[in-house]
Design an enzyme around this catalytic site. Structure first.
Site, PDB file in Angstrom:
ATOM      1  N   MET A  49       0.875  -1.165   0.000  1.00  0.00           N
ATOM      2  CA  MET A  49       0.000   0.000   0.000  1.00  0.00           C
ATOM      3  C   MET A  49       0.918   1.222   0.000  1.00  0.00           C
ATOM      4  SD  MET A  49      -3.234   0.740   2.538  1.00  0.00           S
ATOM      5  CE  MET A  49      -2.304   0.741   4.062  1.00  0.00           C
ATOM      6  N   ARG A  60      -6.575  -1.387   9.374  1.00  0.00           N
ATOM      7  CA  ARG A  60      -6.679  -0.827  10.725  1.00  0.00           C
ATOM      8  C   ARG A  60      -7.194  -1.851  11.724  1.00  0.00           C
ATOM      9  NH1 ARG A  60      -8.634   5.334   9.020  1.00  0.00           N
ATOM     10  NH2 ARG A  60      -6.516   6.059   8.591  1.00  0.00           N
ATOM     11  N   TYR A  62       1.425   3.707  12.631  1.00  0.00           N
ATOM     12  CA  TYR A  62       1.039   3.517  11.225  1.00  0.00           C
ATOM     13  C   TYR A  62      -0.449   3.228  11.050  1.00  0.00           C
ATOM     14  CZ  TYR A  62       2.186  -1.559  11.949  1.00  0.00           C
ATOM     15  OH  TYR A  62       2.289  -2.859  12.378  1.00  0.00           O
ATOM     16  N   GLU A  63      -0.875   3.252   9.784  1.00  0.00           N
ATOM     17  CA  GLU A  63      -2.296   3.169   9.406  1.00  0.00           C
ATOM     18  C   GLU A  63      -3.123   4.280  10.047  1.00  0.00           C
ATOM     19  OE1 GLU A  63      -2.872   1.441   7.026  1.00  0.00           O
ATOM     20  OE2 GLU A  63      -1.199   0.044   7.055  1.00  0.00           O
ATOM     21  N   GLY A  64      -2.531   5.451  10.194  1.00  0.00           N
ATOM     22  CA  GLY A  64      -3.183   6.579  10.847  1.00  0.00           C
ATOM     23  C   GLY A  64      -2.834   6.586  12.321  1.00  0.00           C
TER      24      GLY A  64
END
Length: 582
Positions: free
Chosen positions: A163, A291, A433-435
């Site tokens: 990604m 997430r 990570y992932e926000g």
């Protein structure tokens, strides 16, 4: 000294006894043929793989890390063999659509699988961790031609995926990304730009890599509305090497066996996935799945840290415990109140979090497979609210509880040989990570709670309250926490009309209060199950009742503190002082 043992008994307890999922699967045509014995067999085989195949690669992977030479990444010893076994057993296809080669099993079994994998070896799990998200993205948004060429390889795990979002100057602000996509005469595009922090951007586990890349078309509007999504493989359909490369791998605090790459796209060929300028919508199918998997990483670290700390606390003899006069000169440290408090709090948070996470996975199944459209919509809405809470709270706990576990080990925990220091280092990335977890809080409070005036959040709390067993010992206490949380949410929505910054100031504390209310809700339900007369005298269920009591005595003040902290956010943070400091 560091060992992994899958918590199969607790997984079955959550799936079968508390959530009652076998009966719910029977009502869904997609899972009607799935019985308890099959689900148990899947969990047992996943535990065998995680314990016997994957866990032995964890410590050496941390010490060896990855190496880069002439653009090629070499993963640690044992990684390739473990991945080959993973693919041959069919694990990547577990929860994928049978129409494209998947096994069509429920998301909760996939969640349990990935909890086990992350606990056994988080760094290795980063490689297949994006496969299901890539599958969802391509399955929902790719053209038929791209699906024919790539989807089956992703579902099977024959090819891994990435990604490619982040750029050095942009970070979490995707609206600033600068990677360009120029149309070519044959309908493809040429991608030019550099991405950073790309997990598995280069690796030696598969002979091709499917990169999903965010970029801008020449006429794209500014900001996030001008982002498109492209598929750019490492090797093109004719077998030639695509002009993209790994320019470096990061030297990191943890998950050292995961190759975190700087990826350069030098006119690489890619194909559009979904509609032009709507790449984020396509990518979000991948990000939401990612997430949930990151939340499970937090759960995995907390579980494994807790289990190893319990074992150590029973074996370590030191000092005489209070109220143990006349006994041996030294007792196991588990008898000391400070250790019991630490270990009990860990158990309450770990086992409560598992229940919430597995229910979220089931909501994803309902959103896709429920026969009633209104039920699908409710499930999707609730899953969207749960995702940021789980990602933030479970990863916070993964790191915090690993730190608490290291304290149980004392000085031994600070050394490499005992394993807990690696667990602590590996757990930290999941908060970022992932926000980042602060972004998750903003997602919950600003984009979801305030954006619709609190409607969906209030409906969710009502549904949670209605699901409490009325005869349960702690039903009233759990319902009271949900009511207090609802009152705070209404206050935030109302105050935000006059103070636009307030939702941002209270977001972290409101999310934590939400998570702690969910933990209380989970333990009220679990206690009701374990208090049934049939379970009298059973040690497992007695421990559940003990954990529920601990939750409603020792964790309740944490919930009240989170509410108080959120209300303190009505007072703006100082800006002048920070400006002077800068």
């Amino acid at each position: 000294m560091w060992q992994y043992e899958a918590p199969l008994r607790d997984m079955r307890y959550v799936i079968e006894e508390v959530l009652g999922l076998p009966a719910q699967w029977a009502a869904l045509p997609a899972f009607a043929e799935l019985d308890v014995d099959t689900a148990r067999a899947v969990l047992a085989e996943a535990a065998r793989f995680a314990t016997e195949v994957l866990a032995p690669t964890n410590a050496n992977g941390d010490l060896e890390g990855c190496t880069l030479a002439e653009g090629e990444v070499r993963t640690p010893r044992g990684y390739k063999e473990a991945y080959r076994a993973f693919v041959e057993a069919g694990w990547p296809a577990l929860a994928c659509d049978p129409a494209v080669g998947g096994q069509g099993l429920p998301q909760v079994l996939n969640a349990a699988l990935y909890e086990m994998l992350a606990a056994a070896n988080h760094a290795w799990t980063m490689y297949p961790g994006l496969l299901h998200g890539a599958y969802e993205c391509l399955h929902l948004h790719a053209s038929e031609e791209l699906k024919q060429r790539y989807l089956g390889k992703v579902v099977s795990g024959e090819w891994l995926s990435t990604m490619c979002l982040t750029e050095a100057h942009a970070g979490s602000d995707l609206g600033l990304l600068a990677t360009r996509a120029t149309p070519a005469a044959d309908g493809s595009y040429r991608l030019k730009g550099t991405k950073i922090f790309i997990s598995g951007g280069e690796q030696d586990l598969t002979d091709n890599i499917v990169h999903l890349v965010l970029a801008r078309l020449p006429d794209a509007p500014p900001g996030t509305k001008g982002i498109s999504l492209f598929l750019a493989p490492k090797f093109l359909p004719d077998g030639s090497r695509n002009p993209l490369r790994c320019d470096g791998i990061e030297k990191k605090m943890g998950i050292k066996g995961s190759a975190t790459c700087v990826m350069a796209f030098d006119g690489a060929t890619g194909w559009l996935v979904g509609e032009p300028n709507r790449g984020l919508q396509a990518m979000f199918a991948m990000m939401n799945a990612a997430r949930l998997h990151v939340a499970l990483q937090g759960l995995a670290h907390a579980q494994n840290a807790h289990r190893n700390a319990v074992v150590y606390a029973h074996e370590r003899l030191q000092s005489r415990a209070p109220l143990r006069e006349g006994k041996a000169a030294a007792d196991p440290i588990v008898l000391h109140p400070a250790m019991r408090r630490t270990l009990l709090r860990q158990r309450v948070l770990v086992e409560g979090a598992r229940l919430i996470a597995y229910e979220a996975a089931h909501l994803i199944d309902l959103a896709e497979h429920a026969g009633d459209a209104a039920q699908r919509e409710r499930a999707q809405e609730q899953a969207a609210l749960l995702t940021p809470v789980l990602k933030s709270f479970l990863t916070d706990n993964g790191f915090a509880l690993a730190s608490d576990a290291l304290q149980v080990f004392g000085g031994h925990g600070y050394t490499h040989d005992w394993g807990i220091e690696q667990c602590l280092r590996d757990a930290r990335i999941a908060m970022i990570y992932e926000g980042t977890n602060q972004i998750q809080a903003i997602d919950l409070v600003v984009r979801k709670l305030v954006a619709d005036g609190g409607r969906a959040f209030a409906a969710w709390l009502e549904a949670l309250a209605a699901s409490l067993p009325r005869e349960a010992r702690y039903a009233a206490a759990a319902a009271g926490q949900l009511q207090a949380l609802g009152a705070l949410a209404r206050e935030v929505v109302a105050a935000s009309r006059e103070d636009a910054e307030l939702p941002f100031r209270v977001a972290d504390d409101l999310l934590r209060a939400t998570a702690l209310a969910l933990i209380a809700h989970a333990w009220a339900r679990a206690e009701a199950v374990s208090a049934r007369p049939a379970h009298a005298g059973d040690a497992f269920h007695a421990a559940k009742r003990e954990s529920a009591a601990h939750c409603f005595t020792h964790l309740r003040p944490e919930f009240e503190h989170a509410l108080a902290q959120a209300r303190a956010g009505w007072s703006p943070f100082a800006q002048v002082a920070l400006g002077e400091m800068a």
